[in-house]
Design an enzyme around this catalytic site. Structure first.
Site, PDB file in Angstrom:
ATOM      1  CG  HIS A 149      -0.474   0.215   2.446  1.00  0.00           C
ATOM      2  ND1 HIS A 149      -0.380   1.783   3.004  1.00  0.00           N
ATOM      3  CD2 HIS A 149       0.090  -0.393   3.685  1.00  0.00           C
ATOM      4  CE1 HIS A 149       0.142   1.691   4.315  1.00  0.00           C
ATOM      5  NE2 HIS A 149       0.382   0.216   4.610  1.00  0.00           N
ATOM      6  CG  ASP A 167       2.536   1.777   7.913  1.00  0.00           C
ATOM      7  OD1 ASP A 167       2.132   1.247   6.823  1.00  0.00           O
ATOM      8  OD2 ASP A 167       1.680   1.853   8.747  1.00  0.00           O
ATOM      9  CG  ASP A 210       2.178  -2.847   5.348  1.00  0.00           C
ATOM     10  OD1 ASP A 210       2.825  -1.736   5.712  1.00  0.00           O
ATOM     11  OD2 ASP A 210       0.959  -3.051   5.425  1.00  0.00           O
ATOM     12  CD  GLU A 259      -2.877  -0.859   5.147  1.00  0.00           C
ATOM     13  OE1 GLU A 259      -2.649  -1.734   5.762  1.00  0.00           O
ATOM     14  OE2 GLU A 259      -2.835   0.468   5.682  1.00  0.00           O
ATOM     15  CD  GLU A 260      -2.058   3.028   7.101  1.00  0.00           C
ATOM     16  OE1 GLU A 260      -2.691   2.578   8.263  1.00  0.00           O
ATOM     17  OE2 GLU A 260      -0.776   2.861   7.318  1.00  0.00           O
TER      18      GLU A 260
HETATM   19  N1  BES Z   1       1.337  -1.576   8.055  1.00  0.00           N
HETATM   20  C1  BES Z   1       0.075  -1.757   9.037  1.00  0.00           C
HETATM   21  C2  BES Z   1      -0.195  -3.026   8.924  1.00  0.00           C
HETATM   22  C3  BES Z   1       0.859  -4.002   9.600  1.00  0.00           C
HETATM   23  C4  BES Z   1       0.989  -4.384  10.981  1.00  0.00           C
HETATM   24  C5  BES Z   1       1.695  -4.365   8.815  1.00  0.00           C
HETATM   25  C6  BES Z   1       2.163  -4.975  11.303  1.00  0.00           C
HETATM   26  C7  BES Z   1       2.997  -5.338   9.287  1.00  0.00           C
HETATM   27  C8  BES Z   1       2.962  -5.551  10.682  1.00  0.00           C
HETATM   28  C9  BES Z   1      -1.138  -1.090   8.286  1.00  0.00           C
HETATM   29  O1  BES Z   1      -0.718  -0.075   7.348  1.00  0.00           O
HETATM   30  C10 BES Z   1      -2.028  -0.586   9.296  1.00  0.00           C
HETATM   31  O2  BES Z   1      -1.972   0.212  10.104  1.00  0.00           O
HETATM   32  N2  BES Z   1      -3.184  -1.259   8.996  1.00  0.00           N
HETATM   33  C11 BES Z   1      -4.323  -0.739   9.804  1.00  0.00           C
HETATM   34  C12 BES Z   1      -5.363  -1.532   9.221  1.00  0.00           C
HETATM   35  C13 BES Z   1      -6.902  -1.084   9.423  1.00  0.00           C
HETATM   36  C14 BES Z   1      -7.173   0.549   9.191  1.00  0.00           C
HETATM   37  C15 BES Z   1      -7.976  -1.909   8.622  1.00  0.00           C
HETATM   38  C16 BES Z   1      -4.394  -1.629  11.331  1.00  0.00           C
HETATM   39  O3  BES Z   1      -3.745  -2.752  11.409  1.00  0.00           O
HETATM   40  O4  BES Z   1      -4.644  -0.929  12.218  1.00  0.00           O
HETATM   41 ZN    ZN Z   2       1.128  -0.451   6.442  1.00  0.00          ZN
END
Ligand code: BES
Ligand code: ZN
Length: 380
Positions: free
Chosen positions: A210, A222, A283, A254-255
């Site tokens: 993303h 990130d 990611d 994505e966020e």
């Molecule tokens: N980069 C994170 C997800 C992630 C977490 C990747 C741990 C690798 C290891 C991603 O951008 C994120 O913050 N995702 C959100 C998703 C939500 C908004 C659906 C999250 O996990 O809070």
């Molecule tokens: Zn991310």
């Protein structure tokens, strides 16, 4: 392949362009940059625009008014109603119907512990008992982000376990009055996926990352890091003539709820979906102590077993609790997927997630891991 080339992409995305929240001009500028790069390597790159509806928490406040003034740090549950409530705090266990004290809770604020019941069920039970608002405290250390499956009728926030215990201790001494307010709502915007196909157009593997960031910061680790590695992987494949069957997709939005990857999977035809053997998600690949592989067990095991051939020693790992990433949308659609990441980033989702903390050496290793995963998949 080179970590320095990848780092140069990172500078463009996270420093020159900067914070790239879903729907912003900066997100669009990043999409344009990524498409240009992929085109220059010989892929057929295009932008696929889609609508995004997402929940925004403008401000949430929670104060104890009596017996003493305390200010807490609440987060609205995803899809919480907006509103304000001032009233007596009532502890009601984990929020089962029988946990609520007899009598009407009108105007009062229910304090519930996280766990066992879905947040939406806790909310429905609290609203049925007459509560004016709900506070859910964590059943493990720290704070958390809770998701409701539909918009709630009354405001609902989460707080950390420590803050929850503080409220429970106050209640043990006598009546407690709190004021809670949530300002939040749904917003609409447009985002894009950047989809690059090899000259033959087939996607047998998808490499994804993303490219949007949170509003709070420039999203260097990130996830400009993942995009930088995606671009360098694409270039390496094209140079070695191994690009057939590999599609590269940079996901928008994505966020705000994994929207771009959901869109990509949802718009594959049945045949196209069948043709995709696996997805590799990049990611958060530029900071932290340890390579981790998360996702479909078999794929994780295969990549893990071969990693020693490139001098790396990743560990299979579960996703940190409460977090989610784009490979989940592929797995949910029956496509095996692996997330390559290093999660332990203290600057995650902050204004401090800046380029100087990202290590070019790690971007190079991530590119090697992505290329290795593709070799494992193609059996070569
Ligand atoms: N980069 C994170 C997800 C992630 C977490 C990747 C741990 C690798 C290891 C991603 O951008 C994120 O913050 N995702 C959100 C998703 C939500 C908004 C659906 C999250 O996990 O809070
Ligand atoms: Zn991310």
């Amino acid at each position: 392949m080179s970590g320095d080339r990848a780092y140069a992409h990172l500078i463009v995305l996270a420093q020159d362009i900067g914070s790239r929240s879903a729907g912003s001009d900066a997100e669009f500028a990043a999409a344009d940059y990524i498409a240009d790069q992929l085109t220059s390597y010989g892929y057929r790159a295009s932008l696929d625009a889609f609508q995004v509806e997402y929940f925004v928490e403008q401000a949430s406040r929670l104060e104890v008014l009596s017996p003493e003034a305390v200010t807490l740090e609440p987060r609205a549950l995803h899809l919480s109603a907006s509103g304000e409530a001032t009233g007596e705090l009532v502890a009601a266990g984990i929020g089962r119907p029988e946990d609520f004290p007899a009598g009407d809770l009108a105007g009062r604020v229910a304090l519930l512990e996280r766990g066992e019941l879905a947040f939406s069920d806790k909310m429905a039970n609290a609203a049925a008992a007459g509560a004016a608002a709900v506070i859910v405290y964590n059943n493990q250390e720290g704070s958390f982000r809770g998701d409701l499956s539909e918009e709630s009728a009354i405001p609902a926030v989460s707080i950390s376990q420590a803050e929850g215990q503080q409220l429970v201790a106050l209640l043990a001494q006598g009546p407690v009055t709190v004021r809670l307010s949530v300002e939040a709502g749904l917003e609409q915007t447009t985002s894009n996926n950047v989809v690059a196909r090899p000259p033959d157009g087939r996607c047998e593997e998808v490499v994804g990352a993303h490219y949007d960031s949170v509003d709070a910061g420039p999203g260097a680790n990130d996830n400009a890091s993942g995009v930088a590695v995606l671009l360098e992987t694409a270039r390496a494949l094209a140079l070695s003539g191994e690009q057939d069957g590999v599609c590269l997709v940079a996901f928008g939005a994505e966020e705000v709820g994994l929207v771009g990857s959901h869109r990509f999977v949802a718009t594959l035809s049945g045949d196209e979906r069948q043709a995709v053997r696996a997805m590799i998600n990049l990611d958060m690949v530029g900071v932290g102590d340890q390579w981790q592989l998360t996702g479909s067990q078999e794929l994780v095991a295969e990549v893990d077993a071969e990693a020693a051939t490139i001098g790396l020693d990743p560990v299979p790992a579960e996703m940190p609790p409460g977090l989610s990433a784009d490979e989940n949308n592929f797995i949910a659609a029956g496509i095996p997927a692996v997330l390559i990441h290093r999660f332990d980033d203290p600057r995650y989702h902050s204004s401090e997630d800046q380029v100087q903390f990202v290590e070019p050496r790690l971007l190079e290793q991530a590119t090697e891991l992505a290329l290795l995963a593709l070799r494992v998949l193609s059996g070569s």
